[in-house]
Write an enzyme that holds these catalytic residues in place. Structure first.
Site: not given
Ligand code: NAD
Length: 357
Positions: A140, A191, A223, A247, A251
């Site tokens: 980000y 990852k 994943d 992020d 959620d």
């Protein structure tokens, strides 16, 4: 004397923050806690008064405080404003200005509310996960970034995933410290099979774990973590991950609980200062009606006591008071179910206060 800056914000912000302040004032009156509360404006409320969603003066107040309690920002009224002065910018400015690099997002499902989840009650009842998300680095913020024109005339978008060892170590340390106060397990999400940056992430976590021999460190690809969160979420204690993975996963984990009005959050800097806020927004659809659920904000106060004010036992008292209130079958509209007694924002705050006493 600890200083707390209170920024109610917009929409339901002032209503829910008022209930959280009742709790802080209770501890203050009981002489359990020496605190001074200051009030300030953020978001649309600050824009209306000063033409900016966060003024330099408010940021300075926040930096000088031991902790910040925030309601929520935003609303239809300010949606047409230029991005630079939208309410959300106030929040981002506070995060950046205070250097809040660690975002703590618990996903807790009180057993009394197990039916609110879209998953089967036996899969989620009693769920208690802490997601530790890196908040100021990663893709980000990485440079270079942008959209460029290629020689063939096509446009190409690009972003950079970048983490230095010190950034990884710093967020890792937060996760290990929290796990040492919980069930002693950290699952680091990466990852590493495709991204070199998160290969380094994994290496640094393994190295850091040597300093915490009592903590059990495991690793999971993002994943798989997304799958495991809906398959068997209770396997997790503390999850630590990058800005973008965190992020998304936080959620996902929040939705396992099915009740957005119940979830607090904390964002911490290296000095232990923190900003505490519910994960939900300003809920303009119900603002001013006295029906919003104040429990996420009250539980944010519990996090503040635990992580910035070093008052873990008071934090536990608040959490147990919230459990008692749910046992009394009191529910705000968002968590209402058959046979329960519906209450408004202030009644819910008063009930928690009574349960504390
Ligand atoms: P929201 O979280 O405000 O509301 C989503 C839904 O959940 C709404 O139906 C709302 O009524 C309900 N809800 C939220 N909190 C509740 C509570 N405490 N009690 C009962 N019901 C509750 O999200 P949204 O509608 O997408 O956004 C509304 C505004 O909030 C927007 O301006 C958005 O930018 C802003 N926002 C702010 C923050 C923040 O301040 N951290 C976070 C998310 C959204």
């Amino acid at each position: 004397m600890k200083k707390i800056l209170v920024l109610p914000g917009d929409g339901i912000g002032p209503e829910i923050v008022a209930e959280a302040i009742k709790i802080l004032n209770y501890f203050k009156a009981e002489k359990d806690l020496e605190i001074a509360l200051e009030q300030g404006l953020i978001g649309g409320a600050s824009y209306d008064a000063h033409g900016a969603p966060l003024t330099d003066a408010t940021l300075e107040q926040a930096k000088a405080a031991d902790a910040v309690l925030l309601g929520a920002v935003g609303g239809v009224k300010w949606e047409a404003l230029p991005i630079a002065v939208r309410p959300e910018k106030g929040l981002l400015g506070l995060r950046a200005g205070m250097g809040l690099f660690a975002n703590l997002r618990p996903a807790i499902l009180y057993r009394q509310l197990a039916d609110a989840s879209s998953l089967k009650p036996e899969v989620v009842a009693g769920l208690d996960i802490m997601i530790v998300r890196e908040l100021t680095g990663g893709i980000y913020f990485g440079q270079p970034r942008g959209v460029r024109q290629l020689d063939n005339g096509e446009r190409q978008g690009f972003n950079t995933l970048v983490y230095s060892e010190s950034e990884i170590r710093r967020i890792g340390r937060v996760a290990f410290e929290i796990a040492s106060k919980r069930n002693g397990r950290v699952c680091s999400i990466d990852k590493a099979n495709v991204l070199e940056c998160t290969e380094l992430w994994r290496e640094v976590m393994i190295d850091l774990a040597k300093e915490y021999p009592k903590i059990e460190l495991s690793h999971m690809y993002v994943d798989n973590a997304a799958m495991q969160l809906v398959r068997a979420p209770k396997q997790f204690d503390v999850m630590v991950t990058t800005n973008m993975f965190g992020d998304i996963l936080s959620d996902e984990a929040a939705m396992l609980t099915g009740s957005i009005g119940m979830l607090p959050s904390a964002s911490l800097n290296e000095k232990g200062q923190g900003m505490y806020e519910p994960i939900h927004g300003s809920a303009p659809d119900i603002a001013g009606q006295g029906v919003a659920n104040p429990l996420a904000t009250i539980l944010s106060v519990a996090m503040m006591l635990r992580y910035s004010l070093d008052q873990a036992s008071m934090a536990a008292r608040i959490e147990s008071a919230v459990g008692k209130v749910l046992d009394q079958d009191l529910r705000t509209a968002d968590i209402m179910s058959k046979g329960m007694k519906q209450v408004g924002t202030a009644e819910m705050g008063d009930a928690v206060l009574a349960a504390l006493q």
